[in-house]
Design a protein around this motif. Structure first.
Motif, mmCIF file in Angstrom:
data_model
loop_
_atom_site.group_PDB
_atom_site.id
_atom_site.type_symbol
_atom_site.label_atom_id
_atom_site.label_comp_id
_atom_site.label_asym_id
_atom_site.label_seq_id
_atom_site.Cartn_x
_atom_site.Cartn_y
_atom_site.Cartn_z
ATOM 1 N N HIS A 107 -1.422 24.072 -11.832
ATOM 2 C CA HIS A 107 -0.682 22.813 -11.971
ATOM 3 C C HIS A 107 0.790 23.018 -12.333
ATOM 4 O O HIS A 107 1.677 22.441 -11.707
ATOM 5 C CB HIS A 107 -1.355 21.926 -13.026
ATOM 6 C CG HIS A 107 -0.728 20.582 -13.197
ATOM 7 N ND1 HIS A 107 -1.026 19.508 -12.379
ATOM 8 C CD2 HIS A 107 0.205 20.126 -14.056
ATOM 9 C CE1 HIS A 107 -0.310 18.463 -12.744
ATOM 10 N NE2 HIS A 107 0.448 18.811 -13.759
ATOM 11 N N ILE A 108 1.039 23.844 -13.353
ATOM 12 C CA ILE A 108 2.427 23.968 -13.819
ATOM 13 C C ILE A 108 3.305 24.738 -12.838
ATOM 14 O O ILE A 108 4.518 24.709 -12.943
ATOM 15 C CB ILE A 108 2.523 24.642 -15.216
ATOM 16 C CG1 ILE A 108 2.005 26.078 -15.164
ATOM 17 C CG2 ILE A 108 1.744 23.841 -16.258
ATOM 18 C CD1 ILE A 108 2.322 26.848 -16.440
ATOM 19 N N MET A 110 3.128 24.207 -9.560
ATOM 20 C CA MET A 110 3.243 23.411 -8.332
ATOM 21 C C MET A 110 4.169 22.219 -8.553
ATOM 22 O O MET A 110 4.484 21.863 -9.675
ATOM 23 C CB MET A 110 1.853 22.944 -7.882
ATOM 24 C CG MET A 110 0.929 24.099 -7.545
ATOM 25 S SD MET A 110 -0.763 23.593 -7.151
ATOM 26 C CE MET A 110 -0.564 22.947 -5.496
ATOM 27 N N THR A 112 4.118 19.265 -6.017
ATOM 28 C CA THR A 112 3.711 18.069 -5.277
ATOM 29 C C THR A 112 3.553 16.860 -6.197
ATOM 30 O O THR A 112 2.855 16.912 -7.198
ATOM 31 C CB THR A 112 2.376 18.322 -4.549
ATOM 32 O OG1 THR A 112 2.570 19.397 -3.653
ATOM 33 C CG2 THR A 112 1.946 17.085 -3.773
ATOM 34 N N GLY A 113 4.225 15.781 -5.834
ATOM 35 C CA GLY A 113 4.116 14.550 -6.614
ATOM 36 C C GLY A 113 3.416 13.469 -5.822
ATOM 37 O O GLY A 113 2.763 13.743 -4.813
ATOM 38 N N ILE A 114 3.559 12.233 -6.287
ATOM 39 C CA ILE A 114 2.894 11.104 -5.664
ATOM 40 C C ILE A 114 3.246 10.992 -4.174
ATOM 41 O O ILE A 114 2.373 10.876 -3.331
ATOM 42 C CB ILE A 114 3.351 9.796 -6.358
ATOM 43 C CG1 ILE A 114 2.712 9.687 -7.720
ATOM 44 C CG2 ILE A 114 3.002 8.586 -5.530
ATOM 45 C CD1 ILE A 114 1.361 9.057 -7.668
ATOM 46 N N GLY A 117 2.454 14.171 -1.989
ATOM 47 C CA GLY A 117 1.006 14.370 -2.000
ATOM 48 C C GLY A 117 0.263 13.362 -1.154
ATOM 49 O O GLY A 117 -0.695 13.690 -0.469
ATOM 50 N N SER A 118 0.704 12.116 -1.182
ATOM 51 C CA SER A 118 -0.060 11.080 -0.474
ATOM 52 C C SER A 118 0.323 10.980 0.991
ATOM 53 O O SER A 118 -0.373 10.347 1.764
ATOM 54 C CB SER A 118 0.110 9.732 -1.175
ATOM 55 O OG SER A 118 1.476 9.394 -1.233
ATOM 56 N N THR A 119 1.420 11.600 1.389
ATOM 57 C CA THR A 119 1.876 11.400 2.775
ATOM 58 C C THR A 119 1.786 12.644 3.648
ATOM 59 O O THR A 119 2.277 12.617 4.772
ATOM 60 C CB THR A 119 3.344 10.917 2.797
ATOM 61 O OG1 THR A 119 4.133 11.870 2.078
ATOM 62 C CG2 THR A 119 3.493 9.550 2.170
ATOM 63 N N PHE A 120 1.156 13.709 3.155
ATOM 64 C CA PHE A 120 1.086 14.876 4.053
ATOM 65 C C PHE A 120 0.163 14.538 5.224
ATOM 66 O O PHE A 120 -0.811 13.817 5.074
ATOM 67 C CB PHE A 120 0.623 16.124 3.285
ATOM 68 C CG PHE A 120 -0.855 16.254 3.107
ATOM 69 C CD1 PHE A 120 -1.652 16.804 4.103
ATOM 70 C CD2 PHE A 120 -1.473 15.816 1.934
ATOM 71 C CE1 PHE A 120 -3.018 16.925 3.943
ATOM 72 C CE2 PHE A 120 -2.837 15.934 1.766
ATOM 73 C CZ PHE A 120 -3.615 16.484 2.772
ATOM 74 N N ALA A 127 3.393 19.244 0.999
ATOM 75 C CA ALA A 127 2.239 19.307 0.102
ATOM 76 C C ALA A 127 1.184 20.267 0.647
ATOM 77 O O ALA A 127 0.575 21.038 -0.099
ATOM 78 C CB ALA A 127 1.649 17.920 -0.097
ATOM 79 N N ALA A 128 0.982 20.229 1.968
ATOM 80 C CA ALA A 128 -0.025 21.100 2.583
ATOM 81 C C ALA A 128 0.394 22.555 2.442
ATOM 82 O O ALA A 128 -0.426 23.425 2.105
ATOM 83 C CB ALA A 128 -0.217 20.732 4.050
ATOM 84 N N GLU A 131 -0.278 23.625 -1.079
ATOM 85 C CA GLU A 131 -1.712 23.822 -1.296
ATOM 86 C C GLU A 131 -2.156 25.177 -0.747
ATOM 87 O O GLU A 131 -2.880 25.923 -1.406
ATOM 88 C CB GLU A 131 -2.515 22.717 -0.596
ATOM 89 C CG GLU A 131 -2.510 21.385 -1.311
ATOM 90 C CD GLU A 131 -3.308 21.405 -2.604
ATOM 91 O OE1 GLU A 131 -4.412 21.973 -2.625
ATOM 92 O OE2 GLU A 131 -2.805 20.856 -3.598
#
Ligand code: ADP
Ligand code: MG
Lengths: 266, 312
Positions: A107-108, A110, A112-114, A117-120, A127-128, A131
């Motif tokens: 977590h610390i 990385m 990626t935020g809201i 993260g939500s639009t990849f 974000a991908a 990951e």
């Protein structure tokens, strides 16, 4: 780095409603070493860890990490400084898979935020990409701890020993400089314990992680510790090398008790 | 492992041709549906799609982060009234208005999330319940919000092209619902969603691994409220008319029921969830029927009696 600067505790005390759970405890940990804390149940070992993590705020004392007092910092800030831990009573994310548990350990590291993260929507999305990169890193830990079988399983249903290892893996995923292990071998059979000793050694030697260890298994403790602190009723009894600790009369009386334990350890 | 893993598969929505096929079939049937179904069912589909948005958003809070809210009708109302006022008072285009209303709801969500940091279980439930009821009271008493009489909602339009029929609204509502569902699903597969789930499963472990509890717990409230706010804005368009009784606290209970029936912590469960727990299904149908007729009246510019009757 001098030993005082890396990690040390000075006159730490905390009480719960009149009970002195930790009473004026001090010690220094050399970087790269394994420092163990022993003592009977209720001696205050876990409480020391909880103070280091920022879960408890001590009544008095200092906890110095890399030259700075970390008392008063929120737990997540302390994690960001590079201190990770495992728990005596397993605290895994039970409805996540092993992989996801370890990914939370990243977590610390990385970003990626809201929004990202939500639009990849494809492999190349930020974000991908992130990951994928961090999953590769986590896979190394999964390989190291031999957790391939559990990789995609929800951790809630896995055997106790495996869960303990996943906690260790999650803590490693944070890439800590200081690793706190609270009774890591509890509930493991002797074969698992053998592996654990090997891995803890590896973590110390190969990754250069400094380890604070709470353990009840005397053989394990004596095998891998550089220094040992014995406490009872929150108070320090003695501190020294494994050889010194084994001979100390009060340790024998207060904690080890029977000679056969020593015989086994020696 | 000699075979190198493809980590993208872990987070990919559709990792096989078969899934792609069904995904495209789903989109195709969603497009075809309003041309085949009678208006009544299109209206029903709109109604459900709006509830899907709320339920998915509420699930992020309740199912994934492990917090509870009995006040989501409040965010729903903020979204509805916000959208209408931003359009009628500030004359903003509807997409901007609904987006802003979503953010206003999110802001209120964030505020409500702050006391939630210290409250748990039943106490949090009561606090959120109070919030929802307070919102209904405020809009019922304040003339800016039309008081008990409520307010007319303008029709959304792209320039001169006005979305008025249920079919036109269908494409707006279903597209937004579709995108928001995908966004929620993506979110839960990546860093922020993992932090949410971690907090639910073990907040102690989460914070000692570097998750800022304050930030993520309030963020979950804000995201969830954003979803409810957007849904509220769409509801205003669907009904053509909003008044405080549309947003009473029973609605909050319904929202929670949808989440629970669909499955806590399951995005796709939330979609199916909304179809199941209409306990008083005929009641709901009657209500839908009434909304439907009144929205028809609106289009013919007739003010239905039932509103004045209801408002006394
Ligand atoms: N949060 C707490 N509230 C009250 N008492 C506590 C709390 N945490 C620990 N204690 C008490 O402090 C003492 C030390 O506990 P602990 O540190 O868990 O011992 P151990 O050495 O077995 O890890 C025990 O008597 C325990 O009951
Ligand atoms: Mg303990």
């Amino acid at each position: 780095m001098t030993n005082d600067n890396f990690f040390s505790i000075h006159n730490l005390s905390i009480s719960f409603g009149g009970l002195m759970a930790v009473d004026n405890v001090s010690f220094d940990v050399l970087p790269g070493s394994i420092f163990s804390i022993i003592g009977p149940n209720g001696a205050g070992k876990t409480t020391i860890f909880n103070c280091i993590n920022g879960l408890y705020s001590p009544d008095s004392g200092k906890i110095i990490f890399q030259g700075k007092n970390i008392i008063g910092l929120k737990p997540h800030k302390i994690a960001q400084k590079g201190i990770a831990r495992t728990f005596q009573n397993i605290e895994l994310f039970s409805r996540m898979t092993t992989m996801e548990n370890l990914m939370l350990g990243r977590h610390i590291h990385m970003k990626t935020g809201i929004w990202t993260g939500s639009t990849f929507y494809r492999r190349g999305s930020r974000a991908a990409q992130e990951e994928i990169k961090h999953r590769e890193r986590v896979e190394e830990i999964i390989d190291l701890l031999d957790l391939q079988v559990a990789r995609n399983q929800f951790v809630g249903g896995l055997p106790y020993g495996t869960q303990k290892l996943i906690e260790l893996g999650r803590a490693l995923a944070l890439e800590p400089q200081l690793l706190l292990l609270d009774e890591p071998s509890a509930g493991m059979n002797s074969e698992e314990k053998q592996d654990l000793i090997f891995w803890i050694k590896d973590i110390q030697d190969e990754l250069g992680v400094t380890i604070l260890l709470i353990e009840h298994d005397m053989k394990l403790i004596m095998d891998i510790s550089d220094r040992i602190l014995a406490i009872n009723f929150g108070k320090p009894i003695t501190e020294g090398t494994p050889a010194e600790i084994q001979k100390h009369p009060e340790v024998l009386k207060a904690y080890l008790g029977e000679d056969e334990v020593i015989g086994h350890a020696a | 492992m000699d075979m190198k893993r493809d980590y993208y598969e872990d987070i990919q929505l559709l990792d096989s041709k078969v899934l792609w096929f069904w995904f495209l079939m789903l989109i195709a049937s969603l497009i075809v549906f309003p041309f085949l179904a009678p208006n009544y069912y299109i209206y029903m589909a709109n109604y459900m799609a709006i509830h899907v948005i709320v339920t998915v958003g509420l699930n992020i809070l309740v199912g994934y982060t492990g917090q509870i809210s009995l006040g989501h009708a409040g965010f729903f109302a903020i979204g509805a009234y916000g959208t209408v006022l931003l359009m009628t008072v500030l004359h903003l285009p509807f997409l901007l208005a609904i987006l802003l209303a979503g953010f206003i709801a999110a802001f209120f969500g964030f505020i409500l999330g702050l006391p939630a940091l210290r409250l748990e279980g039943p106490y949090l439930a009561i606090a959120t319940l109070g919030f929802g009821m307070a919102i209904t009271q405020v809009i019922g008493r304040w003339q800016v919000f039309g008081g008990r009489m409520g307010m007319e909602a303008p029709s959304p339009s792209f320039g001169a092209y006005v979305l008025e029929s249920d079919r036109q609204l269908y494409f707006l509502i279903v597209t937004i619902a579709f995108l928001l569902v995908l966004a929620a699903r993506n979110l839960m597969k990546t860093r922020v969603g993992r932090a949410f789930i971690a907090i639910r499963d073990s907040d102690i472990a989460a914070e000692t691994m570097g998750v800022n509890l304050t930030f993520y717990k309030t963020l979950a409230f804000a995201v969830s409220a954003f979803y409810a706010g957007i849904a509220g804005g769409l509801m205003a368009f669907l009904l053509g008319f909003i008044n405080p009784s549309t947003f009473n606290f029973i609605l909050s209970i319904y929202f929670l029921a949808f989440v629970i029936v669909g499955g806590l912590g399951s995005i796709f469960g939330s979609i199916t969830g909304i179809t199941v727990p209409w306990e008083h299904i005929d009641n709901v149908f009657r209500e839908v029927d009434e909304y439907y007729r009144t929205s028809q009246y609106r289009k013919h510019n007739i003010r239905p009696d039932c509103y004045s009757a209801r408002c006394v």
